[in-house]
Design an enzyme around this catalytic site. Structure first.
Site, PDB file in Angstrom:
ATOM      1  N   ASP A  58      38.578  81.001 -17.177  1.00  0.00           N
ATOM      2  CA  ASP A  58      38.442  81.616 -18.492  1.00  0.00           C
ATOM      3  C   ASP A  58      37.286  82.613 -18.557  1.00  0.00           C
ATOM      4  O   ASP A  58      37.339  83.572 -19.316  1.00  0.00           O
ATOM      5  CB  ASP A  58      38.313  80.563 -19.587  1.00  0.00           C
ATOM      6  CG  ASP A  58      37.246  79.522 -19.316  1.00  0.00           C
ATOM      7  OD1 ASP A  58      36.543  79.616 -18.284  1.00  0.00           O
ATOM      8  OD2 ASP A  58      37.102  78.598 -20.149  1.00  0.00           O
ATOM      9  N   ASP A 467      27.258  73.692 -19.788  1.00  0.00           N
ATOM     10  CA  ASP A 467      28.246  72.611 -19.645  1.00  0.00           C
ATOM     11  C   ASP A 467      27.915  71.583 -18.581  1.00  0.00           C
ATOM     12  O   ASP A 467      28.350  70.438 -18.703  1.00  0.00           O
ATOM     13  CB  ASP A 467      29.654  73.167 -19.377  1.00  0.00           C
ATOM     14  CG  ASP A 467      30.180  74.018 -20.513  1.00  0.00           C
ATOM     15  OD1 ASP A 467      29.785  73.775 -21.662  1.00  0.00           O
ATOM     16  OD2 ASP A 467      30.962  74.945 -20.245  1.00  0.00           O
TER      17      ASP A 467
END
Length: 851
Positions: A58, A467
Site C-alpha cells: 500500500d 506500526d
C-alpha cells in the site's frame, strides 16, 4: 500516513557560491529488517508462466518473486516527483504475454496526495516502466485497498484491460494495452459505500468504488474479446456483482446475489465453471465483523452459501480467496480480521461443502494449531514456535491477499498487516492436517521509518518505525531479533542518543489513548528499555532530544507543547518555547539545548528549562531540523524553508550556505580525511536539483549520491543519519521502503556479523576541536555540568599522536595522548559522584548511577 509538505523556495547567499553539483556513484541496499513490516494487500501469480508472481504494497511499491523465495523491488526509481507510485491499488500480470505487467498507482484520493493516478506499464516483468496518466486519483493507501484485483487483462485478447476506479469514477476500459482509457458509460454502478461519511479529511468519506474485475476465460476464444466479465462493486444494501455477456458493452446485476455485504474478492474456477466470492461488512483492511463466502454456478445461475463458520464462531469478514487450478474444487479463504485469538484460514477440497481450519479450539484456553511456524527471516515477528495456549498473533491480520500457486499445489502465499507468510507443503493440510507456515517476505522492506540515528558507539543504527515500533540494528545484513520492548508501542515516532554517553537512548511513542507512557529510556544502546514514568499518559508524538550526559529529556510533543524532565521526574511545560518547536541537544555540554520556531533560534543553558532567542534565521517560517556537531559545543546547523544555516558560536550568529534552496533532512558523518570537518549529507534542493547530496567542505562543493534507480520516494518524509565511524556511509529512512544504506561505489561491504550492542563509556576520552569561532556557553545555572580533564585514569605507554576525533586516553588506554595540531584531548563521560544520582562504589571505586 504522511502528508506532502509544500514549502516555499528561496536562495540566500553568505558562504562562497556553491560550485556546480557533480555526482558520485553510490552502492545502495536495504538495511535488512527481514521482509514485510507493512500491509501486503495483493499477491498475484501469473497463470501461464511457472514461478512468476508479484506482490503489491500500500505504501511500498511492487515486488517480483524470485526462484529462491526472495523478492525484487520494482519501483525504487520513484523519486519526490513520483512518490505516489509506491501506493499500488491494483496489479495485473498478463496471461498471454507473460512479460507484461501493469500497476494502478497513486497514494490517496483526498488532499494528502495532490496528484492524479496512473497505470504503469512494463513489457519486461517490471524492470522498466512507461506511464499512462489518468484524469483522476487512485488510492493505494486508502480504505478498501485490499479488495481486488481492480485491474484485469482479457485472457483471450491481452490488448484489452478493464480498471475499476474509486471516488465515483466507475469502470474504465483500454483496447491498446493500457496506453489510453475510456470510461464504460454503460456500467450501472460507481459504488455507494463510504466507511465514514462524517470524516472531514476525506480519507474515510470517499467512495470505495469498484472492488474487482474477473474475466470468465472459458466464455471466449483466443484472439477475440472475452464475452463474460464479472465486476464487484463496494455496495451494501444494493446490487454489487454485475456481469456482461458481450465483452463489456452491456451489464446486468447477477440475479440472486447477496447485497448485505461488500464483495471483496471474485475468483474464477474455470474447471468448475464457478465464481467464488468473499464478502465482509466493511471495506477493510482494518474492519470487518461479519461476512459470508458464496459460489456462483455460471451454467445454472445459482448461488450457494458456503461460509465456513456460523453463529458465535463468525465474528469477522472474509478477504483473501484462492482456488487451486491443479485441483478443481480446492478453495481457501482467509478471515479478514480475526484479531483474537489469531487470524484464521479455511480450506475446502469439495468446493466449499466442508471446510477445515488452520486452528480450532480444544477447550479454552487451549487451541489445536495445525501448523509448525518459522519466522527465521524476520525473527522479530514473534515466538518461533507454536504455543497451544493463547499467545501472539502468529497467523496474522488484515488478510486480504491469499494465492495458491497455479503450477504447484504445495505452494501458497498470503499477505498480512506485517509480512507475507506461506508454505511449500500445503497439500499436507489434506492428509495430515499439518503444514509448515513460514515468513516468506525476504526482500520486501515496507516499513514507514519515522527516524533513525547512528550513534558513535554500539549498534550500527537505531530506528523508530510506524506500526512495528523500532529496532536496534547490530547488523545491516541480518534482521533484528526483536522489536523494542518494555514498553512496546504500535508506533515509535522519534529517537535520540546522549552525546557523552551514546549508549543512553530515549525514544518517543505516538499512541494516543495508550495505557503506557510514551517515553522510554535505555542505557544499553536500545537492547533493553524502561518506561519513563515522568511522562503523563495523555501526551504523545513529536520530537525528542536527550541531554549530553543523559539526565534530561526535552520533548516537543504533538499534544502538549514542549516539555522537559530531569532525572525522570515529572515533565513540566517549557513556557519559553512555542508549541511545535524543533529541538536538539548539544552533544558535549549537558546543560545546553537548541530550538527553532519560525525565524527564531533559541538556546537554553539550564538543561532545557528556559530558552532565549539568540538570533533569527533570515525570514524562515518552517525550520525542519537542527543538527549539532558530535564533538564541538556550539557548532550547530539548521535547515528551514529558506535554506541551510550554520553557526559556530552557539547560535549567536548564523551564515547561510549558498545555493541550497531547501533542506528537508540532513546529518553529519565521519570526515573525509583525518582531522577534517564531518561530512554533511542532505535531502535537499541544491542548484535547482532535488535529491540526496554530500559535502566534505561544509557546503562549498556538493556531490549528488542518489541516481536514476534510487529515488527514495517522498523526500519530505525521509529521515537521514550518517555513520560517524565510516566515511561515506549514510542511511536514508523512507515512507514505505524501509531503510537504505549507501556507500561510495567500491567501498568495503558492511559488517556481516553482529557487533556488540553495548560498549564501555567509563573514562573514555574524545577529541574536541579548538576554534576561535566557538564560544563556550556558561553552565553555571546547571548543577551537573560535565567535567573535563586532560588526564586519563591510567598511565599510557604510547607517545604517538592521535588524529582528529580519535581516542586519546581513558581507563586502560595505551595509545596516544597527544592530538594533532588544532585539537585538544578532552576526557569524556567523567562521573561527578558528588551529584545525585551518581555515587562512588566503596568496593570497586567505580562511579555508578543509582537512579
Amino acid at each position: 500516513m504522511h502528508r506532502l509538505r509544500l514549502l516555499a523556495l528561496s536562495v540566500l547567499a553568505a558562504y562562497p557560491l556553491v560550485s556546480a553539483v557533480s555526482s558520485q556513484s553510490y552502492t545502495w541496499d536495504n538495511v535488512k529488517i527481514g521482509g514485510g513490516g507493512g500491509f501486503i494487500p495483493g499477491i498475484v501469480f501469473n497463470p501461464s508462466e511457472k514461478g512468476l508472481a508479484y506482490a503489491r504494497a500500500d505504501i511500498g511499491g511492487a515486488y517480483r518473486l524470485n526462484s529462491d523465495d526472495t523478492w525484487t523491488p520494482l519501483l525504487d526509481f520513484a523519486d519526490n516527483s513520483r512518490w505516489n507510485y509506491w501506493g499500488v491499488d491494483a496489479l495485473a500480470t498478463d496471461p498471454v504475454d507473460t512479460s507484461n505487467v501493469y500497476l494502478a498507482t497513486g497514494m490517496y484520493t483526498n488532499s494528502w496526495d495532490p496528484n492524479n493516478g496512473q497505470i504503469l506499464i512494463s513489457k519486461d516483468k517490471g524492470d522498466t516502466w512507461t506511464v499512462s496518466e489518468l484524469s483522476f486519483k487512485i488510492g493505494g493507501n486508502m480504505p478498501g485497498r485490499g479488495m481486488g484485483e481492480r485491474l484485469a487483462i482479457d485472457p483471450n485478447d491481452n490488448s484489452i484491460l478493464f480498471f475499476g476506479a474509486r471516488s465515483g469514477h466507475g469502470l474504465w476500459k483500454s483496447t491498446n494495452s493500457a496506453v489510453t482509457w475510456t470510461q464504460v458509460a454503460s456500467f450501472p454502478s460507481v459504488g455507494t459505500y463510504v466507511p465514514d461519511p462524517t470524516d472531514t479529511t476525506g480519507y474515510n468519506s470517499d467512495i470505495i468504488g469498484i472492488s474487482w474485475v474477473t474475466f470468465d476465460s472459458t466464455s471466449g476464444s483466443t484472439g477475440k474479446a472475452t464475452p463474460r466479465i464479472f465486476v464487484g462493486v463496494a455496495n451494501m444494501g444494493s446490487n454489487n456483482v454485475f456481469v456482461s455477456e458481450d465483452a463489456g458493452s452491456t451489464w446486468t446485476a447477477v440475479p440472486g446475489q447477496n447485497n448485505t455485504y461488500i464483495p471483496h474478492k471474485g475468483v474464477l474456477s474455470p474447471a468448475e465453471n464457478t465464481l467464488y466470492v468473499s464478502y465482509s461488512n466493511g471495506a477493510g483492511p482494518y474492519d470487518g465483523t461479519l461476512g459470508i463466502v458464496q459460489k456462483y454456478d455460471i451454467a445454472t445461475s445459482t448461488w450457494t452459501d458456503i461460509t465456513p463458520v456460523s453463529g458465535s464462531d463468525l465474528y469477522f469478514g472474509f478477504g483473501g480467496l484462492s482456488v487451486d487450478l491443479q485441483k478443481p474444487g480446492t478453495v481457501m479463504v482467509a478471515a479478514l480480521n480475526s484479531w483474537w485469538p489469531d487470524g484464521q484460514i479455511f480450506r475446502s477440497t469439495d468446493s466449499g461443502a466442508t471446510w477445515s481450519p488452520l486452528w480450532e479450539w480444544i477447550s479454552y484456553p487451549t487451541l489445536a494449531k495445525y501448523y509448525t511456524y518459522s519466522d527465521s527471516l524476520a525473527p522479530w515477528l514473534g515466538t518461533d514456535s507454536v504455543d497451544l495456549t493463547l499467545g501472539d498473533l502468529q497467523i496474522g491480520w488484515m488478510m486480504e491477499s491469499l494465492s495458491i500457486d497455479p503450477f504447484d499445489s504445495d505452494h501458497f502465499l498470503y499477505g498480512t498487516g506485517a509480512t507475507i507468510y506461506g508454505s511449500h507443503d500445503l497439500t499436507q493440510w489434506d492428509s495430515e492436517h499439518l503444514i509448515t507456515l513460514e515468513s516468506l517476505a525476504d526482500g520486501i522492506e515496507e516499513t514507514s521509518v519515522q527516524n533513525i540515528v547512528a550513534p558513535p558507539t554500539g549498534p550500527l543504527l537505531l530506528s523508530v518505525v510506524g506500526d512495528i515500533e523500532g529496532f536496534e540494528h547490530t547488523s545491516l545484513t541480518t534482521p533484528p531479533t526483536q522489536e523494542f520492548q518494555n514498553p512496546e508501542w504500535a508506533t515509535a515516532i522519534d529517537i535520540d542518543y546522549a552525546g557523552n554517553t551514546p549508549t543512553d537512548i530515549v525514544r518517543i511513542g505516538n499512541n494516543a489513548g495508550s495505557t503506557l507512557q510514551q517515553v522510554a529510556v535505555s542505557t544499553d544502546s536500545g537492547n533493553s528499555w524502561n518506561i519513563d514514568y515522568g511522562a503523563a499518559l495523555n501526551v504523545t508524538g513529536g520530537k525528542v532530544a536527550y541531554s549530553a550526559s543523559a539526565d534530561t529529556v526535552l520533548w516537543s510533543s504533538s499534544t502538549n507543547g514542549v516539555l522537559v524532565s530531569q532525572y525522570t521526574n515529572a515533565f513540566t511545560a517549557v513556557s519559553s518555547l512555542p508549541s511545535g518547536s524543533i529541538i536538539a541537544s548539544d552533544k558535549r555540554n549537558n546543560a545546553v539545548f537548541y530550538a527553532a520556531s519560525g525565524a527564531n533560534f533559541y538556546v537554553s543553558t539550564d538543561t532545557g528549562h528556559t530558552f532565549a532567542v539568540t538570533s533569527t534565521l533570515s525570514s524562515s517560517t518552517a525550520p525542519a531540523k537542527i543538527v549539532v556537531h558530535p564533538n564541538v559545543t556550539g557548532d550547530v546547523w539548521v535547515s528551514t524553508d529558506k535554506g541551510l544555516f550554520h553557526s559556530t558560536n552557539n547560535g549567536t550568529t548564523f551564515t547561510t550556505v549558498s545555493g541550497v534552496t531547501e533542506v528537508w533532512a540532513f546529518a553529519l558523518g565521519a570526515p573525509a580525511t583525518s582531522g577534517g570537518y564531518p561530512s554533511l549529507y542532505a535531502a535537499a534542493n541544491i542548484g535547482g536539483t532535488i535529491g540526496y547530496f554530500r559535502t566534505d567542505d561544509q557546503g562549498t562543493n556538493w556531490v549528488q549520491i542518489n541516481d536514476a534507480t534510487h529515488g527514495f520516494g517522498s523526500i519530505t518524509s525521509n529521515p537521514i543519519t550518517a555513520d560517524l565511524r565510516v566515511y561515506g556511509r549514510v542511511f536514508i529512512g523512507t515512507n514505505g521502503r524501509g531503510i537504505f544504506y549507501g556507500v561510495p561505489a567500491g567501498a568495503a561491504p558492511p559488517p556481516t556479523s553482529t557487533v556488540a550492542s553495548t560498549s564501555t563509556t567509563s573514562s573514555v576520552s574524545s577529541i574536541s576541536k579548538t576554534t576561535t569561532t566557538t564560544t563556550t556557553i556558561s553552565s553555571t545555572t546547571s548543577s551537573h555540568s560535565t567535567t573535563t580533564s586532560t588526564t586519563s585514569s591510567s598511565s599510557p605507554t604510547s607517545t604517538s599522536t592521535s588524529g582528529a576525533y580519535g581516542q586519546c586516553g581513558g581507563s586502560g588506554w595505551t595509545g596516544p595522548t597527544v592530538c594533532v595540531a588544532g585539537y585538544t584531548c578532552v576526557e569524556q563521560n567523567t562521573c561527578e559522584c558528588n551529584i545525585s544520582p551518581f555515587h562512588r562504589d566503596k568496593d570497586s571505586g567505580a562511579c555508578i548511577n543509582k537512579g
